[in-house]
Design a protein around this motif. Structure first.
Motif, PDB file in Angstrom:
ATOM      1  N   GLN A 260       2.619   4.821   1.026  1.00 50.66           N
ATOM      2  CA  GLN A 260       3.175   5.316   2.276  1.00 50.66           C
ATOM      3  C   GLN A 260       2.302   6.415   2.887  1.00 50.66           C
ATOM      4  OE1 GLN A 260       5.759   4.014   3.689  1.00 50.66           O
ATOM      5  NE2 GLN A 260       6.313   5.467   5.294  1.00 50.66           N
TER       6      GLN A 260
ATOM      7  N   PRO B 128      -4.464   3.576  -0.560  1.00 52.35           N
ATOM      8  CA  PRO B 128      -4.041   4.473   0.527  1.00 52.35           C
ATOM      9  C   PRO B 128      -3.529   3.701   1.739  1.00 52.35           C
ATOM     10  CG  PRO B 128      -6.174   5.145  -0.352  1.00 52.35           C
ATOM     11  CD  PRO B 128      -5.861   3.806  -0.951  1.00 52.35           C
ATOM     12  N   TYR B 129      -2.786   4.388   2.585  1.00 52.48           N
ATOM     13  CA  TYR B 129      -2.151   3.750   3.740  1.00 52.48           C
ATOM     14  C   TYR B 129      -3.172   3.133   4.694  1.00 52.48           C
ATOM     15  CZ  TYR B 129       0.892   3.161   7.789  1.00 52.48           C
ATOM     16  OH  TYR B 129       1.577   2.637   8.840  1.00 52.48           O
ATOM     17  N   SER B 130      -4.359   3.746   4.812  1.00 51.31           N
ATOM     18  CA  SER B 130      -5.356   3.265   5.759  1.00 51.31           C
ATOM     19  C   SER B 130      -6.244   2.154   5.195  1.00 51.31           C
ATOM     20  CB  SER B 130      -6.246   4.438   6.202  1.00 51.31           C
ATOM     21  OG  SER B 130      -6.899   5.017   5.084  1.00 51.31           O
ATOM     22  N   SER B 131      -5.937   1.660   4.004  1.00 49.79           N
ATOM     23  CA  SER B 131      -6.788   0.638   3.380  1.00 49.79           C
ATOM     24  C   SER B 131      -6.714  -0.685   4.121  1.00 49.79           C
ATOM     25  CB  SER B 131      -6.373   0.430   1.923  1.00 49.79           C
ATOM     26  OG  SER B 131      -6.490   1.626   1.188  1.00 49.79           O
ATOM     27  N   ASP B 132      -7.789  -1.446   4.038  1.00 51.18           N
ATOM     28  CA  ASP B 132      -7.807  -2.791   4.609  1.00 51.18           C
ATOM     29  C   ASP B 132      -6.903  -3.703   3.793  1.00 51.18           C
ATOM     30  OD1 ASP B 132      -9.646  -1.911   6.463  1.00 51.18           O
ATOM     31  OD2 ASP B 132     -11.376  -2.478   5.222  1.00 51.18           O
ATOM     32  N   ASP B 133      -6.517  -4.826   4.408  1.00 48.10           N
ATOM     33  CA  ASP B 133      -5.607  -5.752   3.730  1.00 48.10           C
ATOM     34  C   ASP B 133      -6.185  -6.269   2.422  1.00 48.10           C
ATOM     35  OD1 ASP B 133      -3.865  -5.402   5.774  1.00 48.10           O
ATOM     36  OD2 ASP B 133      -4.395  -7.249   6.836  1.00 48.10           O
TER      37      ASP B 133
ATOM     38  N   LYS C  78       0.851  -1.182   0.000  1.00 48.56           N
ATOM     39  CA  LYS C  78       0.000   0.000   0.000  1.00 48.56           C
ATOM     40  C   LYS C  78       0.892   1.237   0.000  1.00 48.56           C
ATOM     41  CE  LYS C  78      -0.546  -0.350   5.033  1.00 48.56           C
ATOM     42  NZ  LYS C  78      -1.525  -0.506   6.130  1.00 48.56           N
TER      43      LYS C  78
ATOM     44  N   ASP D  65      -1.737   8.463   2.962  1.00 46.05           N
ATOM     45  CA  ASP D  65      -3.150   8.075   2.966  1.00 46.05           C
ATOM     46  C   ASP D  65      -3.891   8.604   1.739  1.00 46.05           C
ATOM     47  OD1 ASP D  65      -5.188   6.637   4.053  1.00 46.05           O
ATOM     48  OD2 ASP D  65      -5.894   8.235   5.371  1.00 46.05           O
TER      49      ASP D  65
ATOM     50  N   GLU E 144      -4.337   7.542  -2.751  1.00 42.46           N
ATOM     51  CA  GLU E 144      -3.953   6.638  -3.830  1.00 42.46           C
ATOM     52  C   GLU E 144      -2.772   7.226  -4.590  1.00 42.46           C
ATOM     53  OE1 GLU E 144      -7.325   5.927  -6.270  1.00 42.46           O
ATOM     54  OE2 GLU E 144      -8.096   4.303  -5.002  1.00 42.46           O
TER      55      GLU E 144
END
Length: 398
Positions: free
Chosen positions: A272, A302-307, A270, A274, A276
């Motif tokens: 670095q 984005p950095y805060s995305s789920d796995d 992902k 938050d 895209e």
């Protein structure tokens, strides 16, 4: 200043007619937008001031130039048309008025271009601000660090010509303008900070102390221009080189693959930050052709995305010959960030069979074992017996 009136009529076959009475009073034009010009000290620059007749009727205008104190002392501005000649402009016609700027000192120079309509005495005033620039661009050097490392440096910049300007105070405002190259502008917007260092003690008069913080997230090699401006006038140019070397390896990826077969491993990434970010993935040119990656381009989550929303990369290994391990470097980069992976392609390690019964009886019978057969017979020295027989024969002949 006179009031002008008119009627606006709106009509419709079904809705009827509306009549609006409109009136308005014109006011003298306010001061126009400032025109900023610049030139190196003791050199000239030609500049254009744009004027458009705002009326729909023909007007006759006269041009003049008013110089303020510093500009008047140095005769810094000159109107490049005859001020005694009248200029006739048709409705909405545009003209360009040439003004020559020649600064002699590192100070701000001001003037006003005045255009007067001879028929109505309407005036249009165009402020002109001239900035004197130093004649040389001073090179500050080359600064190098690794990507994802922090570099700090403080410059003491000499502002040529300041010592001779009595009106310039050592504590007056100083403005900095950082001008990166177009291809590096987006990255340096977050990786480079340059600002005036106001910490005590104050720098000597005629100098400016500037601190730089460089924290690159990817490799780069570029040149940056720095312009220093004083509130009382004057602008100085400096430039320097920035080099960000490759960062340390982020991780090592090992792949085992048999000859003429493709083996792959996958991993997820992902961004670095938050937001895209578009990415590009590739192996460095010195990497073996047997290694590849997909996808080569795409968008990092984005950095805060789920796995589950992370971007998946697949690294493949397709060996065609036996030999030593295949080692390459995989790079995944965005406009602001760069990751580097060492990829090692290896052949499967050979392991012999274990705990497997043989189908052939390879053991000798006990009585036919050479060691046992030799031990069951007395040792006989044939050489000694032959030597004894020869001697005995020789004695018999005598």
């Amino acid at each position: 200043g006179e009031v002008e009136r008119c009627e606006c009529v709106f009509s419709h076959p079904s809705a009827g007619t509306w009549v609006f009475e409109c009136s308005g009073r014109g006011h003298p034009p306010s001061e126009m937008e400032t025109t900023n010009v610049s030139a190196t000290v003791m050199s000239s620059s030609s500049n254009m001031v744009h004027f458009r007749n705002p009326l729909n009727t023909e007007i006759t205008v006269r041009l003049s130039l008013e110089l303020e104190e510093v500009a008047l002392e140095d005769t810094a501005f000159q109107l490049m048309v005859n001020p005694d000649e009248d200029v006739v402009l048709s409705g909405f016609q545009e003209i360009e008025v040439p003004v020559l700027f020649t600064p002699k000192r590192m100070l701000e120079h001001s003037a006003r271009l005045i255009i007067v309509d001879l028929g109505s005495d309407i005036k249009w005033i165009f402020p002109i601000v001239g900035t004197a620039e130093a004649s040389l661009c001073v090179y500050l050097g080359k600064f190098t660090c690794k990507a994802r490392e922090l570099l700090k440096h403080t410059f003491l910049l000499e502002l040529a010509g300041v010592e001779g300007v009595e009106s310039m105070r050592s504590d007056e405002r100083t403005d900095l303008e950082v001008i990166p190259r177009p291809e590096a502008r987006e990255m340096l917007a977050t990786a480079l900070m340059v600002q005036v260092d106001d910490a005590p003690p104050k720098p000597p008069k005629g100098t400016c102390r500037v601190k730089m913080v460089f924290e690159p997230l990817k490799t780069i090699r570029t040149k940056v221009e720095l312009k220093v401006s004083k509130a009382s006038g004057g602008r100085w140019a400096f430039d320097f080189d920035l080099v960000a070397l490759a960062a340390d390896i982020d991780d090592t990826i090992r792949i085992e693959g048999a000859i003429n077969k493709t083996s792959s491993v996958a991993f997820r990434m992902k961004n670095q930050f938050d937001v895209e970010a578009e990415f590009r993935a590739y192996f460095l040119p010195d990497s073996p052709d047997e290694l590849s990656v997909s996808p080569a381009v795409g968008v990092l989550a984005p950095y805060s995305s789920d796995d589950g929303a992370l971007t998946e990369f697949k690294v493949s290994f397709h060996p065609k010959t036996y030999g030593k391990a295949f080692v390459g470097k995989l790079v995944v980069e965005t406009e602001e960030m760069q990751w580097i992976y060492e990829v090692i392609g290896e052949h499967p390690k050979y392991q012999g069979p274990q705990d497997v019964a043989t189908k052939i009886d390879s053991r000798l019978a006990r009585g036919m074992d050479p060691a046992e057969y030799k031990g069951s017979k007395p040792a006989k020295d044939y050489h000694k017996e032959n030597t004894k027989a020869i001697r005995l024969a020789q004695q018999t002949k005598r």
